[in-house]
Design an enzyme around this catalytic site. Structure first.
Site, PDB file in Angstrom:
ATOM      1  N   ASN A 514       0.958  -1.167   0.054  1.00  0.00           N
ATOM      2  CA  ASN A 514      -0.226   0.176  -0.036  1.00  0.00           C
ATOM      3  C   ASN A 514       0.679   1.279  -0.162  1.00  0.00           C
ATOM      4  O   ASN A 514       1.904   1.416   0.706  1.00  0.00           O
ATOM      5  CB  ASN A 514      -0.854  -0.008   1.169  1.00  0.00           C
ATOM      6  CG  ASN A 514      -1.981  -1.070   1.269  1.00  0.00           C
ATOM      7  OD1 ASN A 514      -2.928  -0.897   0.390  1.00  0.00           O
ATOM      8  ND2 ASN A 514      -1.668  -2.093   2.058  1.00  0.00           N
ATOM      9  N   GLU A 546      -0.190  -0.811  -4.380  1.00  0.00           N
ATOM     10  CA  GLU A 546      -1.653  -0.270  -4.310  1.00  0.00           C
ATOM     11  C   GLU A 546      -1.583   1.110  -4.054  1.00  0.00           C
ATOM     12  O   GLU A 546      -1.266   1.419  -3.176  1.00  0.00           O
ATOM     13  CB  GLU A 546      -2.282  -1.121  -3.202  1.00  0.00           C
ATOM     14  CG  GLU A 546      -2.305  -2.513  -3.510  1.00  0.00           C
ATOM     15  CD  GLU A 546      -3.236  -3.292  -2.355  1.00  0.00           C
ATOM     16  OE1 GLU A 546      -3.887  -3.045  -1.571  1.00  0.00           O
ATOM     17  OE2 GLU A 546      -3.466  -4.538  -2.450  1.00  0.00           O
ATOM     18  N   ASP A 576      -6.752   0.472  -5.287  1.00  0.00           N
ATOM     19  CA  ASP A 576      -7.226   0.117  -3.802  1.00  0.00           C
ATOM     20  C   ASP A 576      -8.789   0.354  -3.689  1.00  0.00           C
ATOM     21  O   ASP A 576      -8.910   1.722  -4.114  1.00  0.00           O
ATOM     22  CB  ASP A 576      -6.228   0.107  -3.070  1.00  0.00           C
ATOM     23  CG  ASP A 576      -6.438  -0.785  -1.853  1.00  0.00           C
ATOM     24  OD1 ASP A 576      -7.438  -1.582  -1.610  1.00  0.00           O
ATOM     25  OD2 ASP A 576      -5.623  -0.639  -0.615  1.00  0.00           O
ATOM     26  N   GLU A 633     -12.161  -7.780  -2.396  1.00  0.00           N
ATOM     27  CA  GLU A 633     -11.430  -7.701  -1.063  1.00  0.00           C
ATOM     28  C   GLU A 633     -12.780  -8.296  -0.149  1.00  0.00           C
ATOM     29  O   GLU A 633     -13.965  -8.091  -0.394  1.00  0.00           O
ATOM     30  CB  GLU A 633     -11.022  -6.656  -0.623  1.00  0.00           C
ATOM     31  CG  GLU A 633      -9.848  -5.819  -1.354  1.00  0.00           C
ATOM     32  CD  GLU A 633      -9.469  -4.648  -0.665  1.00  0.00           C
ATOM     33  OE1 GLU A 633      -8.411  -4.645   0.156  1.00  0.00           O
ATOM     34  OE2 GLU A 633     -10.119  -3.748  -0.687  1.00  0.00           O
TER      35      GLU A 633
HETATM   36  P1  C2E Z   1      -6.709  -2.077   2.519  1.00  0.00           P
HETATM   37  O1  C2E Z   1      -5.488  -1.856   1.678  1.00  0.00           O
HETATM   38  O2  C2E Z   1      -8.008  -2.074   1.973  1.00  0.00           O
HETATM   39  O3  C2E Z   1      -6.385  -3.631   3.398  1.00  0.00           O
HETATM   40  C1  C2E Z   1      -7.268  -4.677   3.287  1.00  0.00           C
HETATM   41  C2  C2E Z   1      -7.770  -4.433   4.716  1.00  0.00           C
HETATM   42  O4  C2E Z   1      -8.924  -5.479   4.889  1.00  0.00           O
HETATM   43  C3  C2E Z   1      -6.979  -5.139   5.875  1.00  0.00           C
HETATM   44  O5  C2E Z   1      -7.313  -4.239   7.074  1.00  0.00           O
HETATM   45  C4  C2E Z   1      -7.366  -6.503   6.165  1.00  0.00           C
HETATM   46  O6  C2E Z   1      -6.866  -6.919   7.170  1.00  0.00           O
HETATM   47  C5  C2E Z   1      -8.828  -6.245   5.885  1.00  0.00           C
HETATM   48  N1  C2E Z   1      -9.368  -7.543   5.573  1.00  0.00           N
HETATM   49  C6  C2E Z   1      -9.007  -8.419   4.840  1.00  0.00           C
HETATM   50  N2  C2E Z   1      -9.778  -9.519   4.592  1.00  0.00           N
HETATM   51  C7  C2E Z   1     -10.944  -9.313   5.267  1.00  0.00           C
HETATM   52  C8  C2E Z   1     -11.989  -9.745   5.527  1.00  0.00           C
HETATM   53  O7  C2E Z   1     -12.406 -11.056   4.965  1.00  0.00           O
HETATM   54  N3  C2E Z   1     -13.032  -9.206   6.141  1.00  0.00           N
HETATM   55  C9  C2E Z   1     -12.814  -7.934   6.645  1.00  0.00           C
HETATM   56  N4  C2E Z   1     -13.811  -7.365   7.608  1.00  0.00           N
HETATM   57  N5  C2E Z   1     -11.600  -7.450   6.847  1.00  0.00           N
HETATM   58  C10 C2E Z   1     -10.607  -8.061   5.792  1.00  0.00           C
HETATM   59  P2  C2E Z   1      -5.939  -3.900   7.805  1.00  0.00           P
HETATM   60  O8  C2E Z   1      -4.859  -4.495   7.970  1.00  0.00           O
HETATM   61  O9  C2E Z   1      -6.660  -3.155   9.118  1.00  0.00           O
HETATM   62  O10 C2E Z   1      -5.695  -2.459   6.960  1.00  0.00           O
HETATM   63  C11 C2E Z   1      -6.549  -1.462   6.947  1.00  0.00           C
HETATM   64  C12 C2E Z   1      -5.949  -0.321   6.037  1.00  0.00           C
HETATM   65  O11 C2E Z   1      -4.821   0.339   6.472  1.00  0.00           O
HETATM   66  C13 C2E Z   1      -5.685  -0.955   4.501  1.00  0.00           C
HETATM   67  O12 C2E Z   1      -6.656  -1.104   3.836  1.00  0.00           O
HETATM   68  C14 C2E Z   1      -4.490   0.049   4.096  1.00  0.00           C
HETATM   69  O13 C2E Z   1      -5.591   1.241   3.403  1.00  0.00           O
HETATM   70  C15 C2E Z   1      -4.153   0.668   5.503  1.00  0.00           C
HETATM   71  N6  C2E Z   1      -2.595   0.010   5.440  1.00  0.00           N
HETATM   72  C16 C2E Z   1      -2.257  -1.117   5.904  1.00  0.00           C
HETATM   73  N7  C2E Z   1      -0.918  -1.293   5.652  1.00  0.00           N
HETATM   74  C17 C2E Z   1      -0.506  -0.041   4.948  1.00  0.00           C
HETATM   75  C18 C2E Z   1       0.895   0.317   4.562  1.00  0.00           C
HETATM   76  O14 C2E Z   1       1.740  -0.230   4.640  1.00  0.00           O
HETATM   77  N8  C2E Z   1       0.859   1.575   3.979  1.00  0.00           N
HETATM   78  C19 C2E Z   1      -0.255   2.314   3.918  1.00  0.00           C
HETATM   79  N9  C2E Z   1      -0.111   3.471   3.338  1.00  0.00           N
HETATM   80  N10 C2E Z   1      -1.368   2.115   4.110  1.00  0.00           N
HETATM   81  C20 C2E Z   1      -1.642   1.080   4.808  1.00  0.00           C
HETATM   82 MG    MG Z   2      -8.447  -2.348   0.177  1.00  0.00          MG
HETATM   83 MG    MG Z   3      -4.672  -2.304   0.187  1.00  0.00          MG
END
Ligand code: C2E
Ligand code: MG
Ligand code: MG
Length: 696
Positions: A514, A546, A576, A633
């Site tokens: 991301n 992404e 994304d 997703e």
């Molecule tokens: P995202 O990029 O859309 O990441 C997918 C999010 O959906 C992840 O939450 C993941 O744990 C969650 N997810 C995956 N499968 C499921 C599912 O079946 N059900 C549900 N309810 N959720 C699911 P996470 O890890 O909490 O990340 C949230 C957001 O934080 C990410 O959305 C992304 O926008 C941001 N993020 C995470 N890591 C990074 C990073 O390294 N850099 C940046 N800039 N943003 C990040």
């Molecule tokens: Mg996403």
């Molecule tokens: Mg993502």
């Protein structure tokens, strides 16, 4: 005999008129003083409160005894000294406490409770005053009238503070005065109706106590004291205001770039307004306006263009400001506006909307056309505080809340934001350390082929293991990192770490990283990616970046160039959270995406929700026609997976195939996957040999 007419018949009209005049003047003064209490803070506030109680209590007391002088009792009356003084003390104490409660609580039900107490103390004063009477007669009480008098006093007492704290129009302050007058007058006359004086046969008037003449003189004295105290207070206050004004005029009060008032001027303006001749019941709306993504404009077009845009906005805002409105610039891209008087919430909102619309009209400068959006927050005096600095800060907090919720909206300040803000700023401080002290970690979540279900890649998701607060969700700290600019440093770390760890997997899955919009507006970003790829030795075709639509929209042309440079390295680009932002067709057409990721919001209610299903179908059709594969997703159930596979999604990601896992677990999974696929190939080869043999 208990009748109203009878009671009136026993009152001297001239003294009664005088009593009512004193009551009206006193009530007006009391309510003006109370407005001062609501408007000031700190120890000065207590001083105003004391004055309010003194003037209010004094008014009640003087009115009562003037009316008693007006009362023609059938026997000579004198007053017992201790009781008379006690009744004054009760009035002052009760009225002060009531106003104190109403002033502190501002808008809760305690406002009316304070007023109720005022009514109660008016009643207590009256009946203590009656008990002070000494005469050769007994009083016959009518319980009904006594109860009615107390109820009336308490009711109008509550209305007194209610009208001031919850105004609907500018006339409500007079409603407060009127209610106070009614509380005192109704109590007195109903209370007097309740009392029938029956002369005792052969009774003798007391000699030692206060006669009507002495009483009249003391009341006159009390009224003089009260009046002069209030006048002195006003004079001092007025003088202070004048001194402040002349001091302020000597300071530099304007923002050099736009010519608008600056922060200092805004604070002084608010202070003068609040402490000055403001309508007692009126609110002041303080609004803060932040231009969304203004930094990107500066980065992309240069500060020269940025400055000219700010000037244009300043001109527009001053032109849009009406009488009784004030506009200032607080440096950067933050503007502040003040409006008064405001009586209803919707007047404050309408003010915000008017200025917001002005900012959002397109701007044409040096051949560049930009359409801005802005985040607006507002805080109102006295609801959100009565200190100018606090009000400005709170409007700013509400504005940041608007930004955080995605920008382009209006938010009212509430106390919760303040608390939230404190938590966030403490997290922001900790986050700085987190990068250096290695508290960050990457988890990986599988991405599977929608039909064959085999693993094709993984998305790197950031985790923060806070030493005290435990694991903190990226949903909470990524926005903080974006606001503070820490996201660039964190983003660099994520990219390097993900590439390094992906090379340790037993299978050549793609790794999705991301990237925040701040990172994309950095012209050096592609070079950074190239260096990281080289350093880690990861095949560029395995890296997928992404990006979200909001990261693009700030400056489409600039980001498009960055994306093209990235693609020339052999890196893939995924869009994304598709469906949550602008979701414009043109973005999809103009950008050479290698993947569209449909946001989990639309998958959540599959397959039953018709709208979600329709959006997913439309997106897949669109993806197919543009030749861009679509990943969904948030897949959690077998039905969802089946629906998506049938609709034509090529890949899925979600808890159905597993929660994000740390590198150690992911490596094991990759190893198992490799072994089982190897076994499959071997098994397949064996089966083939067998088949050949049988054929032979
Ligand atoms: P995202 O990029 O859309 O990441 C997918 C999010 O959906 C992840 O939450 C993941 O744990 C969650 N997810 C995956 N499968 C499921 C599912 O079946 N059900 C549900 N309810 N959720 C699911 P996470 O890890 O909490 O990340 C949230 C957001 O934080 C990410 O959305 C992304 O926008 C941001 N993020 C995470 N890591 C990074 C990073 O390294 N850099 C940046 N800039 N943003 C990040
Ligand atoms: Mg996403
Ligand atoms: Mg993502």
């Amino acid at each position: 005999m208990h009748s109203f007419q009878h009671m009136l018949h026993h009152h001297d009209p001239i003294f009664t008129g005088f009593a009512i005049l004193v009551l009206a003047t006193g009530a007006l003064l009391t309510m003006r003083l109370f407005a001062r209490v609501r408007r000031t803070a700190g120890s000065v506030r207590l001083l105003w409160l004391f004055l309010t109680g003194f003037v209010g209590g004094g008014t009640v007391w003087s009115t009562h005894f003037l009316a008693m002088i007006a009362y023609r009792a059938p026997v000579p009356v004198t007053y017992e000294v201790t009781m008379t003084v006690l009744s004054l003390a009760v009035a002052v104490a009760g009225v002060s406490t009531g106003f104190l409660i109403a002033a502190i609580t501002q808008r809760s039900i305690f406002v009316e409770a304070g007023g109720f107490l005022i009514g109660l103390s008016i009643a207590a004063m009256h009946y203590l005053g009656m008990a002070a009477m000494e005469m050769p007669a007994t009083i016959e009480w009518s319980t009904g009238y006594v109860v009615a008098s107390v109820v009336a006093a308490c009711f109008f007492g509550a209305i007194t503070t209610n009208r001031v704290a919850r105004p609907v129009t500018r006339f409500c302050k007079y409603g407060g005065v009127l209610a106070f007058i009614l509380a005192v007058a109704l109590l007195h006359f109903t209370g007097m109706t309740a009392a029938a004086v029956v002369p005792e046969a052969g009774g003798v008037a007391s000699q030692s106590d206060v006669t009507n003449t002495i009483l009249g003189a003391s009341i006159l004295f009390a009224i003089l004291v009260v009046l002069s105290i209030s006048l002195a207070a006003y004079w001092i206050d007025h003088k202070n205001g004048q001194e402040n004004t002349s001091r302020v005029q000597q300071l530099a009060l304007h923002d050099p770039l736009t010519g608008l008032a600056n922060r200092l001027r805004a604070v002084e303006f608010l202070r003068e307004l609040i402490q000055g001749d403001l309508d007692d019941t009126a609110r002041v709306a303080v609004i803060s306006i932040g231009i969304d993504r203004f930094k990107d404009i500066n980065d992309v077009h240069g500060t020269g263009v940025g400055d000219r845009i700010l000037k244009t906005l300043a001109e527009r805002l001053s032109r849009a400001a009406q009488r009784q409105e004030f506009v200032a610039r607080f440096g950067g891209d933050e503007f502040v506006a003040v409006r008064h008087p405001v009586f209803l919430e919707r007047q404050a909102i309408a003010f915000c909307e008017r200025l917001k619309a002005v900012i959002e009209e397109p701007i044409d400068i040096e051949g560049i056309s930009v359409t801005l959006e802005c985040s607006v927050g507002y805080a109102q005096f006295p609801d959100a505080g009565n200190d100018p600095e606090d009000l400005l800060q709170r409007a700013g907090i509400a504005m940041y809340q608007s930004k955080r919720s995605g920008g382009n909206r209006i938010t009212a300040y509430t106390d919760e934001f303040d608390e939230e803000n404190r938590i966030r700023s403490s997290l922001a401080i900790d986050l700085k350390k987190a990068v250096q002290e290695g508290q960050l970690e990457l988890y990986y979540q599988l991405q599977n082929d929608a039909r064959t279900r085999v693993v094709v890649g993984a998305e790197a998701l950031l985790r923060w293991n806070h030493p005290e607060k435990g694991r903190i969700s990226p949903g909470l700290f990524i926005p903080i990192a974006e606001e503070t600019g820490l996201i660039c440093e964190i983003g660099d770390w994520v990219l390097r770490q993900a590439c390094k760890e992906a090379t340790q997997w037993a299978m050549p899955y793609t790794v999705a990283v991301n990237v925040a919009s701040r990172q994309l507006t950095d012209a050096g970003f592609p070079a950074k990616v190239e260096a990281v790829l080289e350093e880690s030795g990861l095949d560029p075709a395995r890296l997928e970046i992404e990006i979200t639509e909001s990261g693009i929209i700030a400056d489409v042309a600039f980001v498009l160039n960055i994306v093209k440079e990235l693609k020339s390295l052999g890196v893939r680009i995924a869009m994304d959270d598709y469906g949550t932002g602008y979701s414009s067709l043109s973005t999809l057409q103009n950008f050479p995406f290698d993947k569209i990721k449909i946001d989990r919001e639309f998958v959540r209610e599959l397959p039953d929700n018709k709208q979600s299903a329709a959006i997913i179908q439309a997106t897949t059709i669109l993806g197919n026609s543009l030749d861009i594969p679509v990943l969904a997703e948030g897949v959690e159930t077998e039905q969802q997976l089946q629906f998506l596979a049938e609709t034509g999604c090529s890949a899925v990601q979600g808890f159905f195939f597993g929660k994000p896992m740390p590198q150690g677990d992911f490596c094991k999974m990759a190893e198992d996957d490799r072994k089982s696929r190897f076994a499959d190939i071997l098994g397949g080869a064996e089966r083939k040999t067998k088949a050949v043999r049988t054929a032979v």
